[in-house]
Write an enzyme that holds these catalytic residues in place. Structure first.
Site, PDB file in Angstrom:
ATOM      1  N   TRP A  23      -7.562  -0.256   2.505  1.00  0.00           N
ATOM      2  CA  TRP A  23      -9.013  -0.214   2.700  1.00  0.00           C
ATOM      3  C   TRP A  23      -9.388   0.254   4.096  1.00  0.00           C
ATOM      4  O   TRP A  23     -10.454   0.851   4.299  1.00  0.00           O
ATOM      5  CB  TRP A  23      -9.631  -1.580   2.407  1.00  0.00           C
ATOM      6  CG  TRP A  23      -9.119  -2.712   3.258  1.00  0.00           C
ATOM      7  CD1 TRP A  23      -8.064  -3.526   2.972  1.00  0.00           C
ATOM      8  CD2 TRP A  23      -9.637  -3.151   4.529  1.00  0.00           C
ATOM      9  NE1 TRP A  23      -7.890  -4.454   3.979  1.00  0.00           N
ATOM     10  CE2 TRP A  23      -8.831  -4.244   4.953  1.00  0.00           C
ATOM     11  CE3 TRP A  23     -10.677  -2.740   5.346  1.00  0.00           C
ATOM     12  CZ2 TRP A  23      -9.051  -4.919   6.145  1.00  0.00           C
ATOM     13  CZ3 TRP A  23     -10.900  -3.409   6.538  1.00  0.00           C
ATOM     14  CH2 TRP A  23     -10.102  -4.478   6.936  1.00  0.00           C
TER      15      TRP A  23
ATOM     16  N   TRP B 250       0.826  -1.209   0.000  1.00  0.00           N
ATOM     17  CA  TRP B 250       0.000   0.000   0.000  1.00  0.00           C
ATOM     18  C   TRP B 250       0.863   1.264   0.000  1.00  0.00           C
ATOM     19  O   TRP B 250       1.995   1.264   0.484  1.00  0.00           O
ATOM     20  CB  TRP B 250      -0.911   0.034   1.225  1.00  0.00           C
ATOM     21  CG  TRP B 250      -1.866  -1.112   1.335  1.00  0.00           C
ATOM     22  CD1 TRP B 250      -1.822  -2.126   2.245  1.00  0.00           C
ATOM     23  CD2 TRP B 250      -3.015  -1.377   0.514  1.00  0.00           C
ATOM     24  NE1 TRP B 250      -2.864  -3.005   2.047  1.00  0.00           N
ATOM     25  CE2 TRP B 250      -3.616  -2.566   0.987  1.00  0.00           C
ATOM     26  CE3 TRP B 250      -3.586  -0.715  -0.569  1.00  0.00           C
ATOM     27  CZ2 TRP B 250      -4.753  -3.113   0.423  1.00  0.00           C
ATOM     28  CZ3 TRP B 250      -4.733  -1.255  -1.147  1.00  0.00           C
ATOM     29  CH2 TRP B 250      -5.299  -2.440  -0.652  1.00  0.00           C
TER      30      TRP B 250
END
Length: 489
Positions: free
Chosen positions: A370, A317
């Site tokens: 997320w 990420w």
């Protein structure tokens, strides 16, 4: 000889949580039917172990919901008592003050809630106080449905098929006609002192214009849907430019209406009006997704924190504060994404289709984890629900149960053109683009200069340029996922 006076039954405490209603409230019904005095209580919890206490938008809704519940309980004869603290201490102290013999509540299923209930039950049992827990939040208990192999379901369709083969959920209980108050008034805090609503600044104007919390509003919303709009539900629920969804989610999240009420009211209408049956089946399937998500949270309590697909624990990420801020404020340069996030900020709610679009954009275009989206939604949604929020974000990210594959990347332009074809949704929430023709409203950076000038739009000034180029961002996301798959192999 005069008969001795009959002993006054000891009171029963009813602990209200995500069940802020009178009808179909098994804990309240059981206490009322006992004939004992009833002490309804809501606790403002002070639990440092629970990071999922209500966010800002949920606190706004909670104030209105408690206000209406308190008024309804007072009319029945026993006002709502407000207390603050750790539930095990508050309930034990309240029982000691009033001589209560029992505490009733309706179960919750989040990991912190389950642990809390266990602590409370042990603390009360140590004092000889009876505890009774009921199911008010789900169609059936999570342990009541399993695969043929005896394991929890992790795919929705077989879960839903299995649920439909089971007996119908119990019919909702009626609201009590009256409640017996305890012999002496019980001390209560003031709702106004809980500070649930914003003041400086008061950012809740859009919430007030959009919503009416409370049990009556929930019942009216369901009735309006079933009275006719339900026939178009299968096609219109994906259109953010129309009022095609039920908008029951915040009422369900706070328990102002229960799933059994929704189920049986819907079935009754389907039986009486066969032409509405297809719409009702599609609507109840969405209720089934809520049920499925809560069952997932029960069986997999790591759901709000960790990916169910552990490959994503090592996903590369990004950590872009500037792009996260642009996303949160609805300044990404992609109109359908920005409209959704501005709708969320203004009204505390976002259309379901747009939630998928903005979720995909955060995760796959911006490559942000997320959990950052989940946390933002938790603070800004009036319907913030731990199970739904976590399961749906994991679904979009491709790492949850029955999830969309990671390589399914929503194209925000195509999604906008398909589900907001005339641009009405964008025009409402991104007014600086309101004068753009429908042909260009979902891709203003491609509009000819003359069209932009006629619409009064100066890209980079009135409306931002795109923060990323979608095709390149998609390729970057797929390359990142490929590294995860290679490591897995």
């Amino acid at each position: 000889m005069t008969a001795p006076p009959r002993p006054v039954p000891r009171p029963i405490i009813v602990w209200f949580r995500h069940d802020l209603r009178l009808a179909d409230n098994p804990a309240l019904a059981a206490a009322a039917e006992s004939g004992s005095p009833v002490i309804p209580v809501r606790i403002r919890e002070e639990d440092p172990d629970d990071r999922w206490l209500p966010g800002a938008a949920s606190r706004w809704w909670l104030h209105g919901s408690l206000e209406r519940l308190g008024g309804a309980l007072a009319k029945l004869g026993s006002p709502l008592v407000l207390r603050s603290g750790r539930p095990e201490a508050v309930l034990a102290d309240l029982a000691a003050e009033t001589g209560a013999a029992a505490v009733h509540w309706n179960r919750r299923y989040g990991p912190a809630a389950v642990a809390r209930d266990r602590r409370v039950e042990e603390a009360l049992a140590a004092r000889g106080i009876d505890v009774q827990a009921h199911n008010a939040a789900l169609l059936l208990e999570p342990e009541g449905i399993r695969t043929k192999g005896g394991t929890p379901f992790k795919v929705f369709t077989p879960f839903w098929r299995a649920l439909l083969t089971l007996p119908e959920p119990p019919h909702p209980t009626r609201a009590p006609d009256r409640l017996t108050a305890p012999p002496k008034p019980v001390r209560s805090e003031r709702l106004a002192d809980w500070g649930l609503r914003p003041t400086k600044p008061d950012w809740a104007g859009g919430l007030r214009e959009t919503w009416e919390p409370g049990e009556d509003a929930a019942r009216d919303r369901l009735a309006d849907l079933l009275d006719g709009a339900i026939t178009e539900y299968p096609t219109l629920r994906d259109r953010p430019d129309t009022d095609g969804t039920s908008r029951l989610s915040p009422h369900l999240a706070f328990g102002e209406i229960g799933p059994r009420q929704v189920w049986h009211a819907s079935r009754h209408v389907a039986d009486a009006h066969p032409e509405r049956a297809a719409g009702i089946d599609a609507f109840l399937r969405e209720l089934g997704w809520r049920e499925f998500n809560h069952h997932l949270l029960h069986h997999f309590p790591v759901l709000p924190e960790d990916p169910l697909d552990q490959r994503f624990a090592r996903f590369p990420w990004q950590t872009g504060e500037a792009t996260l801020t642009a996303w949160q404020r609805g300044r990404t340069g992609y109109p359908i994404v920005d409209a959704g996030l501005r709708q969320l900020w203004q009204t505390g709610w976002m259309h379901n289709r747009v939630r998928m679009i903005v979720g995909s954009f955060l995760i796959k275009d911006l490559l942000l984890p997320w959990q950052t989206g989940q946390d933002w939604f938790w603070d800004t949604l009036v319907d913030a629900d731990l199970a739904n929020n976590a399961a749906n974000w994991q679904w979009v990210a491709g790492c949850g149960a029955d999830a969309a594959p990671f390589f399914r990347v929503f194209n925000p332009v195509l999604q906008g053109e398909k589900f907001d074809p005339q641009g009405d949704y964008v025009r409402r929430f991104v007014p600086e683009l309101a004068r753009l023709p429908a042909k260009w409203i979902h891709k203003p950076w491609q509009a000819p200069a003359s069209v932009l000038a006629d619409a009064g739009v100066r890209l980079g000034r009135d409306y931002p340029d795109p923060v990323v180029e979608h095709d390149a961002a998609r390729d970057r996301a797929l390359a990142a996922f490929a590294t995860v798959r290679r490591k897995d192999a």
